[in-house]
Scaffold this motif. Structure first.
Motif, mmCIF file in Angstrom:
data_model
loop_
_atom_site.group_PDB
_atom_site.id
_atom_site.type_symbol
_atom_site.label_atom_id
_atom_site.label_comp_id
_atom_site.label_asym_id
_atom_site.label_seq_id
_atom_site.Cartn_x
_atom_site.Cartn_y
_atom_site.Cartn_z
ATOM 1 N N TYR A 1 -9.672 -3.646 4.171
ATOM 2 C CA TYR A 1 -9.375 -4.483 3.005
ATOM 3 C C TYR A 1 -9.889 -5.892 3.269
ATOM 4 O O TYR A 1 -9.583 -6.519 4.284
ATOM 5 N N PHE B 1 0.857 -1.181 0.000
ATOM 6 C CA PHE B 1 0.000 0.000 0.000
ATOM 7 C C PHE B 1 0.896 1.235 0.000
ATOM 8 O O PHE B 1 1.604 1.506 0.980
ATOM 9 N N TYR C 1 -6.657 -5.550 7.549
ATOM 10 C CA TYR C 1 -6.704 -6.614 6.548
ATOM 11 C C TYR C 1 -7.536 -7.765 7.111
ATOM 12 O O TYR C 1 -7.208 -8.341 8.154
ATOM 13 N N ILE D 1 -9.886 -3.401 -1.591
ATOM 14 C CA ILE D 1 -10.139 -2.262 -0.711
ATOM 15 C C ILE D 1 -11.642 -2.005 -0.658
ATOM 16 O O ILE D 1 -12.290 -1.793 -1.677
ATOM 17 N N LEU E 1 -3.920 -0.045 8.009
ATOM 18 C CA LEU E 1 -4.618 -1.064 7.233
ATOM 19 C C LEU E 1 -5.262 -2.068 8.178
ATOM 20 O O LEU E 1 -4.619 -2.568 9.098
#
Length: 1005
Positions: free
Chosen positions: A204, A161, A170, A208, A168
């Protein structure tokens, strides 16, 4: 669930700060217990129930007994382990500060594809959280870069990224890996801390899904994600620069000032939220998601940086800290009030609940506190009129009519109008005894009658005080000694009857006297420690040694003790709550007794294993659904409803040693017979019991159990057989687990095998003839032995009545007749005839009474005394323990030795000869001692008269053989002959000792 330590140096070590919120009872595990470091980062419970702990000095695995540490020697080359996760097949993944991954599966090994991480090492700061999905792909958070995905074949895919910074979340298979994206591109400077700026927050999942820009004012992002419960995958919460952010389904629903940096968070099955903070911010417990915006929380472990929070499968909670290792509590719902809450000491002696919001607390040091529960505040009630201000608070009683708080101690006082005042005890004369009268141990307040009963464990008994005037209505101090004895409890029941518990048992105060009830039940004769009553008028009587007794006066009793499940039969307190459950306090824990219509009670034990701060219970009170329990290490507040743990952990066979050598369990099926010393090591994981787990085991089904708290069970010298070792473990509520089994066989030696048996049969058949011949020889030997015995018997008889003796006797008779001494001739002839008849009669039996044998011996001695014209005398002495009518011996064993003493020992004496015979008992034998004062045995043998050469005296030799045959003993210690010597070593006589075995029947001797 996880922690992100972008700036580890910001978590500096410091001591705890004193908080004001009640805490659960925490058990502390530190380096003293085996942890390699106090700096803990992550905690994980694996599928087998082990607790794994990552630290800055390696990883530990805890089984409830001890910590097993893993470091360089165990394959973990990089010691600083920040994160732990469990993957497929129970593999434990370890993320290290060095940038490498390690995996544990029976042993620790480096991740096979660490080289892929090495290729990106310059681009990321730390290896973050790792997750292994169902297909075996490894998702690795790389702080500062993104997420690296490695499949089982080593193929990689990097989710990078770009940008100068951001965060983030994830998501994969319902799990979340938080990643810092804080690495700035080349040529772009990091913003100053004082700047305000916006950073992206990226959600994400496959792609995304959402990007938020968050305003922040510093550069210390630490955040995490909730997991578990009904809200799994729905909410996210973290803090940035003093601001908290709460997201629901990737949408921001709340943000506000949040004073702590979030390291870890956890959501349990009840949707409660636990958040751990950095920089000594402790932890918070929120009732639910909606409680975060309303700031409704319980504070825990203030003064520590809480790096991880986890709940084990038994419901216990584990808190990791970066300053002081691990804190564990078996029950998060128990609130403990102690020094951290603000009490001056933790020995609580009394608790009195005013209402659900206010509680009074008495301490061992004499202080009294007023607790405001909802406000979580303590107010010390200062000052009281006692001289010794540190006098122990024995009891408290709150009067709702007057608002007074009564305190029992070295004196009886009450708090009213902001000050303490003393009750007044009067003498029978009406004079004031002294303020407060006497030391009170327990109080009972009858609100309806404004009557306060106080009692003393000293010699003054009890008193009744008017709760309004604070003056005594009567006191037993001036009554008889029987009345004013040591009193433990006074209780006035619903019918107005006054019951008195004393060290002698239960009494009723009636008509100014005590009526004893000990005759109704054995338990009422024991010391009565406490008395209370249920709504149906059933008295609940706590005793020392008999548990509790339930009794409706004039009806039957029900006794509940350790046999029904109490932790101890020595009770300290009994209490009945509003739901009519009985609470029993002992020095071994608290007990909840629930009565059922069937009459069988259910007993639930509550101990330190369940979250109490101590097992030593000093007082109990309740209001509504809350129970307050005073202990020697704090005051506990717990819910009224308690549930038993109906399941106990199945133990596992951890290790087996044969003759001291460790062997693999699968190869245990057959063991050689010489290797029959078996040690079996078992393990049941129960963190509540803190290594005090009870086990029971047996080697065969159907036999009695053996009990132990040792994990090593040893069996020595087991016989060849098939064994089914069975073991169970007991949980904190006394429930036994299912059985774990270990089957093994100890093979028999070769001589117990079928082929050896066949050979043995063949050989046995071959030697039958030889054995037959051998037996024939044995029979012949036995026949010869019997013949020899018979001959000895005949020789013995002849030796006693030898012709020489008969000839001498007849000559003596003839001499008396020739001299005209008809009287002596007649007397001698009569004795001679009696002796001959006795000897002939005795030959008809193998044994005769000792009394008969002595009569024969006396007849013989009298004849010889007359024949030798009274040249000697004799005495026969018998020990008082001997009954000569009951003891039976073979006949004529002693006579040959007496004859030898007369004919050879005393032959030189013309007068004053003496023969002394003594009988004693020695075990199952008769010990006969014969002593004379003659010339001595050996001298007489060498100087025998020539006149005796024609007579072979073989009587003693034959008797010696007979004595040995009696015992079938070849030793020669049955007859001992010694010469008696004086101080100048001159011979003055002979001593003979015979040991004769006594029995009912002796064949052929």
């Amino acid at each position: 669930m996880r922690l992100l330590l972008a700036l580890i140096p910001c978590l500096v070590i410091a001591g705890p700060l004193i908080g004001q919120s009640p805490q659960p009872a925490f058990r502390h595990y530190s380096t003293d217990h085996g942890l390699p470091s106090p700096e803990v980062y992550d905690i994980l419970e694996d599928r087998k129930g082990y607790i794994w702990v990552s630290t800055d000095n390696g990883v530990s695995r805890f089984n409830g007994y001890e910590f097993e540490n893993f470091g360089p020697e165990q394959g973990l080359k990089n010691n600083v382990v920040l994160y732990l996760s469990q993957g497929r097949e129970g593999r434990i993944w370890m993320s290290t500060l060095s940038g490498n991954l390690y995996v544990y599966q029976d042993s620790i090994a480096p991740f096979a594809y660490n080289d892929l991480l090495l290729n990106h090492r310059k681009e990321f700061q730390q290896v973050g959280i790792t997750y292994e999905d169902a297909a075996g792909n490894l998702h690795i958070g790389l702080n500062g870069l993104g997420v690296l995905i490695v499949d089982p074949n080593g193929e990689e895919r990097l989710l990078r990224f770009k940008g100068w910074g951001g965060y983030l979340l994830y998501k994969i298979e319902g799990e979340t890996i938080p990643v810092f994206l804080t690495k700035a591109p080349k040529g772009k400077p990091r913003p100053a801390i004082v700047d305000s700026y916006r950073l992206p927050l990226i959600f994400y999942e496959d792609s995304i899904r959402q990007i938020h820009e968050l305003l922040r004012q510093d550069y210390r992002p630490i955040f995490n994600r909730f997991e578990g419960g009904a809200f799994r995958g729905r909410y996210d919460f973290f803090s940035l620069g003093g601001i908290g952010f709460l997201f629901e389904n990737e949408s921001l629903i709340w943000s506000d000032v949040y004073p702590h940096l979030v390291i870890t968070s956890f959501q349990n099955a009840d949707n409660e939220i636990f958040i751990g903070h950095a920089i000594k911010g402790g932890a918070r417990r929120y009732p639910g998601i909606s409680s975060i915006p309303t700031n409704n929380y319980q504070e825990m472990l203030s003064g520590y940086s809480v790096s991880h929070i986890a709940q084990d499968r038994a419901g216990g909670y584990w808190f990791g800290t970066t300053e002081n290792s691990i804190f564990y509590t078996p029950n998060i719902d128990y609130e403990i009030y102690n020094r951290q809450m603000g009490l001056s000491e933790e020995y609580i002696t009394a608790v009195e609940v005013k209402n659900q919001g206010e509680v009074f607390i008495g301490l061992d040091n004499g202080e009294v506190y007023h607790l405001f529960v909802r406000e979580k505040k303590l107010k010390k009630i200062y000052g009281h009129p006692e001289e010794d201000v540190r006098s122990q608070v024995f009891d408290l009683a709150y009067d709702p009519n007057s608002g007074r708080l009564w305190r029992a101690g070295s004196s009886l006082v009450y708090f009213d109008g902001g000050a303490w005042a003393a009750a007044t005890i009067y003498k029978p004369s009406g004079e004031i005894d002294r303020p407060s009268g006497f030391a009170n141990k327990r109080l009972f307040l009858n609100v309806a009658q404004n009557a306060l009963w106080g009692c003393s464990s000293g010699a003054r008994g009890f008193a009744k005080i008017n709760a309004v005037s604070a003056k005594s209505e009567f006191s037993t101090s001036y009554l008889s000694e029987e009345v004013r004895g040591r009193t433990m409890r006074v209780f006035q029941d619903l019918n107005g009857r006054v019951w008195v518990g004393r060290i002698e048992g239960l009494f009723e105060w009636k008509s100014d006297s005590l009526k004893a009830y000990g005759h109704l039940h054995a338990g009422l004769q024991l010391r009565v420690e406490d008395i209370t009553q249920m709504k149906d008028s059933t008295l609940v009587i706590g005793t020392k040694g008999g548990g509790i007794l339930l009794w409706k006066p004039d009806q039957s009793f029900q006794q509940i003790s350790t046999e029904q499940g109490l932790t101890a039969s020595m009770t300290e307190r009994v209490h009945v709550d509003e739901a009519q459950n009985i609470w029993v306090g002992t020095l071994n824990g608290l007990n909840l007794v629930e009565l059922h219509a069937s009459g069988n009670p259910t007993v639930t034990n509550i101990t330190i294993a369940d979250g109490l701060p101590s097992n030593e219970i000093t007082d109990i009170d309740s209001k509504g659904d809350e129970i307050w329990v005073a202990t020697t290490r704090g005051l506990a507040r717990l819910p009224r409803i308690q549930s038993k743990n109906r399941e106990s952990t199945l133990p596992v066979i951890e290790q087996v040693r044969i003759n001291g050598k460790k062997i693999a369990i699968p190869s245990l099926s057959k063991i050689p017979f010489a290797q029959n010393n078996v040690e079996i090591r078992v393990l049941a994981i129960n963190y509540k019991l803190n290594g005090q787990i009870k086990y029971r085991y047996r080697l065969q089904s159907g036999v009695d159990w053996a009990f132990t708290q040792n994990r090593s069970i040893n069996f020595s010298a087991l016989a060849p057989d098939n064994y089914a070792f069975e073991v169970q473990s007991q949980n904190e509520d006394g429930i036994w687990s299912e059985s774990a089994f270990l089957h093994f066989e100890i093979r028999p030696p070769f001589w117990q095998t079928w082929w050896f048996g066949s050979i043995a049969v063949f050989l046995l058949t071959s030697i039958v003839y030889s054995l037959y011949q051998y037996r024939i020889q044995q029979v012949r030997k036995e026949a010869a032995f019997d013949k020899e015995v018979f001959q000895l018997k005949q020789l013995a008889l002849r030796s006693q009545m030898n012709p020489h003796f008969i000839f001498n006797c007849l000559n003596s008779i003839q001499g008396f007749i020739a001299s005209g001494d008809k009287a002596n001739a007649t007397r001698y002839l009569s004795r001679f005839a009696r002796l001959v008849r006795s000897v002939l009669d005795s030959t008809q039996s193998n044994v005769i009474p000792l009394e008969t044998d002595i009569q024969i011996l006396e007849n013989y001695l009298e004849l010889e005394k007359m024949r030798f014209e009274d040249r000697f005398n004799y005495t026969i002495e018998m020990h008082h323990s001997i009954d000569p009518r009951k003891i039976r011996i073979p006949p004529l064993l002693i006579q040959p030795y007496v004859e030898n003493a007369i004919l050879h020992g005393l032959k030189e004496r013309r007068r004053n000869g003496l023969i002394h015979i003594q009988y004693e008992k020695k075990g199952d034998s008769l010990l006969v001692s014969l002593r004379d004062n003659g010339v001595g045995f050996f001298q007489s043998q060498s100087h025998k008269d020539q006149s005796m050469t024609g007579h072979k005296s073989i009587g003693m030799t034959i008797t010696h053989k007979r004595l040995k045959l009696l015992d079938q003993d070849p030793s020669d210690d049955k007859v001992k002959i010694e010469e008696v010597r004086d101080a100048e070593d001159r011979v003055i006589g002979t001593s003979v000792q015979l040991q004769i075995k006594t029995m009912e029947e002796i064949d052929s001797v």
